[in-house]
Design a protein around this motif. Structure first.
Motif, PDB file in Angstrom:
ATOM      1  N   CYS A  54       0.784  -1.231   0.000  1.00  0.00           N
ATOM      2  CA  CYS A  54       0.000   0.000   0.000  1.00  0.00           C
ATOM      3  C   CYS A  54       0.817   1.282   0.000  1.00  0.00           C
ATOM      4  O   CYS A  54       0.327   2.327  -0.384  1.00  0.00           O
ATOM      5  CB  CYS A  54      -0.965   0.004   1.181  1.00  0.00           C
ATOM      6  N   GLY A  55       2.031   1.243   0.495  1.00  0.00           N
ATOM      7  CA  GLY A  55       2.884   2.431   0.540  1.00  0.00           C
ATOM      8  C   GLY A  55       2.656   3.329   1.741  1.00  0.00           C
ATOM      9  O   GLY A  55       3.326   4.350   1.895  1.00  0.00           O
ATOM     10  N   THR A  56       1.723   2.983   2.605  1.00  0.00           N
ATOM     11  CA  THR A  56       1.405   3.834   3.762  1.00  0.00           C
ATOM     12  C   THR A  56       2.601   4.040   4.685  1.00  0.00           C
ATOM     13  O   THR A  56       2.765   5.102   5.270  1.00  0.00           O
ATOM     14  CB  THR A  56       0.244   3.202   4.566  1.00  0.00           C
ATOM     15  N   CYS A  57       3.440   3.070   4.808  1.00  0.00           N
ATOM     16  CA  CYS A  57       4.533   3.094   5.786  1.00  0.00           C
ATOM     17  C   CYS A  57       5.803   3.737   5.250  1.00  0.00           C
ATOM     18  O   CYS A  57       6.822   3.710   5.928  1.00  0.00           O
ATOM     19  CB  CYS A  57       4.851   1.686   6.250  1.00  0.00           C
ATOM     20  N   GLN A  58       5.736   4.334   4.073  1.00  0.00           N
ATOM     21  CA  GLN A  58       6.993   4.832   3.514  1.00  0.00           C
ATOM     22  C   GLN A  58       7.527   6.017   4.302  1.00  0.00           C
ATOM     23  O   GLN A  58       6.778   6.846   4.805  1.00  0.00           O
ATOM     24  CB  GLN A  58       6.851   5.157   2.035  1.00  0.00           C
ATOM     25  N   GLN A  59       8.827   6.032   4.424  1.00  0.00           N
ATOM     26  CA  GLN A  59       9.551   7.086   5.130  1.00  0.00           C
ATOM     27  C   GLN A  59      10.814   7.396   4.347  1.00  0.00           C
ATOM     28  O   GLN A  59      11.300   6.580   3.568  1.00  0.00           O
ATOM     29  CB  GLN A  59       9.951   6.624   6.545  1.00  0.00           C
ATOM     30  N   LYS A  60      11.360   8.575   4.597  1.00  0.00           N
ATOM     31  CA  LYS A  60      12.589   8.973   3.926  1.00  0.00           C
ATOM     32  C   LYS A  60      13.791   8.346   4.629  1.00  0.00           C
ATOM     33  O   LYS A  60      13.909   8.422   5.854  1.00  0.00           O
ATOM     34  CB  LYS A  60      12.715  10.493   3.932  1.00  0.00           C
ATOM     35  N   ILE A  62      17.343   8.933   5.297  1.00  0.00           N
ATOM     36  CA  ILE A  62      18.262  10.076   5.263  1.00  0.00           C
ATOM     37  C   ILE A  62      19.692   9.612   5.027  1.00  0.00           C
ATOM     38  O   ILE A  62      20.453  10.252   4.310  1.00  0.00           O
ATOM     39  CB  ILE A  62      18.163  10.877   6.589  1.00  0.00           C
ATOM     40  N   GLU A  63      20.029   8.474   5.630  1.00  0.00           N
ATOM     41  CA  GLU A  63      21.410   8.003   5.542  1.00  0.00           C
ATOM     42  C   GLU A  63      21.445   6.507   5.776  1.00  0.00           C
ATOM     43  O   GLU A  63      20.626   5.972   6.516  1.00  0.00           O
ATOM     44  CB  GLU A  63      22.228   8.722   6.637  1.00  0.00           C
ATOM     45  N   GLY A  64      22.387   5.830   5.144  1.00  0.00           N
ATOM     46  CA  GLY A  64      22.591   4.411   5.386  1.00  0.00           C
ATOM     47  C   GLY A  64      21.966   3.541   4.309  1.00  0.00           C
ATOM     48  O   GLY A  64      21.440   4.032   3.305  1.00  0.00           O
ATOM     49  N   LEU A  77       8.701   3.452  -5.623  1.00  0.00           N
ATOM     50  CA  LEU A  77       8.894   4.537  -4.664  1.00  0.00           C
ATOM     51  C   LEU A  77       9.735   5.660  -5.258  1.00  0.00           C
ATOM     52  O   LEU A  77      10.576   5.432  -6.126  1.00  0.00           O
ATOM     53  CB  LEU A  77       9.608   4.011  -3.416  1.00  0.00           C
ATOM     54  N   GLU A  78       9.515   6.876  -4.732  1.00  0.00           N
ATOM     55  CA  GLU A  78      10.375   8.004  -5.081  1.00  0.00           C
ATOM     56  C   GLU A  78      11.786   7.706  -4.555  1.00  0.00           C
ATOM     57  O   GLU A  78      11.925   7.042  -3.534  1.00  0.00           O
ATOM     58  CB  GLU A  78       9.862   9.280  -4.389  1.00  0.00           C
ATOM     59  N   PRO A  79      12.788   8.239  -5.216  1.00  0.00           N
ATOM     60  CA  PRO A  79      14.161   8.040  -4.730  1.00  0.00           C
ATOM     61  C   PRO A  79      14.310   8.534  -3.288  1.00  0.00           C
ATOM     62  O   PRO A  79      13.809   9.595  -2.938  1.00  0.00           O
ATOM     63  CB  PRO A  79      15.005   8.898  -5.686  1.00  0.00           C
ATOM     64  N   GLY A  80      14.977   7.744  -2.479  1.00  0.00           N
ATOM     65  CA  GLY A  80      15.216   8.121  -1.090  1.00  0.00           C
ATOM     66  C   GLY A  80      14.141   7.665  -0.131  1.00  0.00           C
ATOM     67  O   GLY A  80      14.303   7.787   1.083  1.00  0.00           O
ATOM     68  N   MET A  81      13.019   7.151  -0.659  1.00  0.00           N
ATOM     69  CA  MET A  81      11.949   6.673   0.209  1.00  0.00           C
ATOM     70  C   MET A  81      12.064   5.158   0.372  1.00  0.00           C
ATOM     71  O   MET A  81      12.512   4.455  -0.549  1.00  0.00           O
ATOM     72  CB  MET A  81      10.583   7.018  -0.374  1.00  0.00           C
ATOM     73  N   ALA A  89      17.444  -2.662   8.447  1.00  0.00           N
ATOM     74  CA  ALA A  89      18.632  -1.802   8.462  1.00  0.00           C
ATOM     75  C   ALA A  89      19.891  -2.625   8.293  1.00  0.00           C
ATOM     76  O   ALA A  89      20.001  -3.744   8.802  1.00  0.00           O
ATOM     77  CB  ALA A  89      18.687  -1.041   9.775  1.00  0.00           C
ATOM     78  N   ILE A  90      20.839  -2.064   7.577  1.00  0.00           N
ATOM     79  CA  ILE A  90      22.186  -2.638   7.485  1.00  0.00           C
ATOM     80  C   ILE A  90      23.105  -1.660   8.203  1.00  0.00           C
ATOM     81  O   ILE A  90      23.128  -0.473   7.868  1.00  0.00           O
ATOM     82  CB  ILE A  90      22.631  -2.823   6.026  1.00  0.00           C
ATOM     83  N   ASN A  91      23.811  -2.149   9.187  1.00  0.00           N
ATOM     84  CA  ASN A  91      24.693  -1.306  10.010  1.00  0.00           C
ATOM     85  C   ASN A  91      23.899  -0.184  10.667  1.00  0.00           C
ATOM     86  O   ASN A  91      23.072  -0.440  11.499  1.00  0.00           O
ATOM     87  CB  ASN A  91      25.867  -0.770   9.198  1.00  0.00           C
ATOM     88  N   THR A  92      24.116   1.055  10.237  1.00  0.00           N
ATOM     89  CA  THR A  92      23.422   2.190  10.836  1.00  0.00           C
ATOM     90  C   THR A  92      22.639   2.944   9.768  1.00  0.00           C
ATOM     91  O   THR A  92      23.186   3.245   8.703  1.00  0.00           O
ATOM     92  CB  THR A  92      24.437   3.153  11.495  1.00  0.00           C
ATOM     93  N   VAL A  93      21.384   3.201  10.043  1.00  0.00           N
ATOM     94  CA  VAL A  93      20.564   3.981   9.124  1.00  0.00           C
ATOM     95  C   VAL A  93      19.917   5.136   9.897  1.00  0.00           C
ATOM     96  O   VAL A  93      19.711   5.051  11.109  1.00  0.00           O
ATOM     97  CB  VAL A  93      19.457   3.145   8.436  1.00  0.00           C
ATOM     98  N   VAL A  94      19.601   6.192   9.162  1.00  0.00           N
ATOM     99  CA  VAL A  94      18.880   7.325   9.733  1.00  0.00           C
ATOM    100  C   VAL A  94      17.582   7.462   8.946  1.00  0.00           C
ATOM    101  O   VAL A  94      17.597   7.587   7.717  1.00  0.00           O
ATOM    102  CB  VAL A  94      19.706   8.634   9.642  1.00  0.00           C
ATOM    103  N   ILE A  95      16.476   7.412   9.666  1.00  0.00           N
ATOM    104  CA  ILE A  95      15.145   7.482   9.077  1.00  0.00           C
ATOM    105  C   ILE A  95      14.486   8.788   9.515  1.00  0.00           C
ATOM    106  O   ILE A  95      14.614   9.190  10.675  1.00  0.00           O
ATOM    107  CB  ILE A  95      14.257   6.295   9.571  1.00  0.00           C
TER     108      ILE A  95
END
Ligand code: FES
Length: 97
Positions: A54-60, A62-64, A77-81, A89-95
């Motif tokens: 559905c895409g409801t849970c999409q978030q940007k 930011i990093e990782g 999805l749009e790039p970055g989403m 997550a792989i290693n460290t991600v920023v959401i």
């Protein structure tokens, strides 16, 4: 007998998810879904199908880097989403949540 390279009983690697808007940094297992981690920590991310449809849970993201249970789910999805119900997550991600 397991070989030293066996993955059957190897614990999942740790990962770190930084939820930027919430100001929370959470350590979890690399195989945990980002949406599940957010909910466990009381971070509100809207969701519905929880299966990448559905895409409801999409978030940007930011990093990782993340990996998907089902990479096809995120192809529109749009790039970055990212779809947090399908992403790990792989290693460290920023959401941005
Ligand atoms: S909750 Fe529907 S795509 Fe994630």
């Amino acid at each position: 007998m397991n070989s030293p390279n066996s993955t059957d009983d190897t614990p999942a690697k740790p990962a770190t998810i930084v939820f930027a808007k919430s100001g929370k940094t959470i350590t979890c297992a690399e195989n945990e879904l980002i949406l599940d981690v957010a909910e466990r920590e009381g971070i509100l991310i809207p969701s519905s199908c929880r299966s990448g449809n559905c895409g409801t849970c999409q978030q940007k993201l930011i990093e990782g880097q993340i990996q998907y249970n089902n990479p096809d789910a995120a192809k529109d999805l749009e790039p970055g989403m990212i779809l947090t119900c399908n992403a790990q997550a792989i290693n460290t991600v920023v959401i941005d949540a």
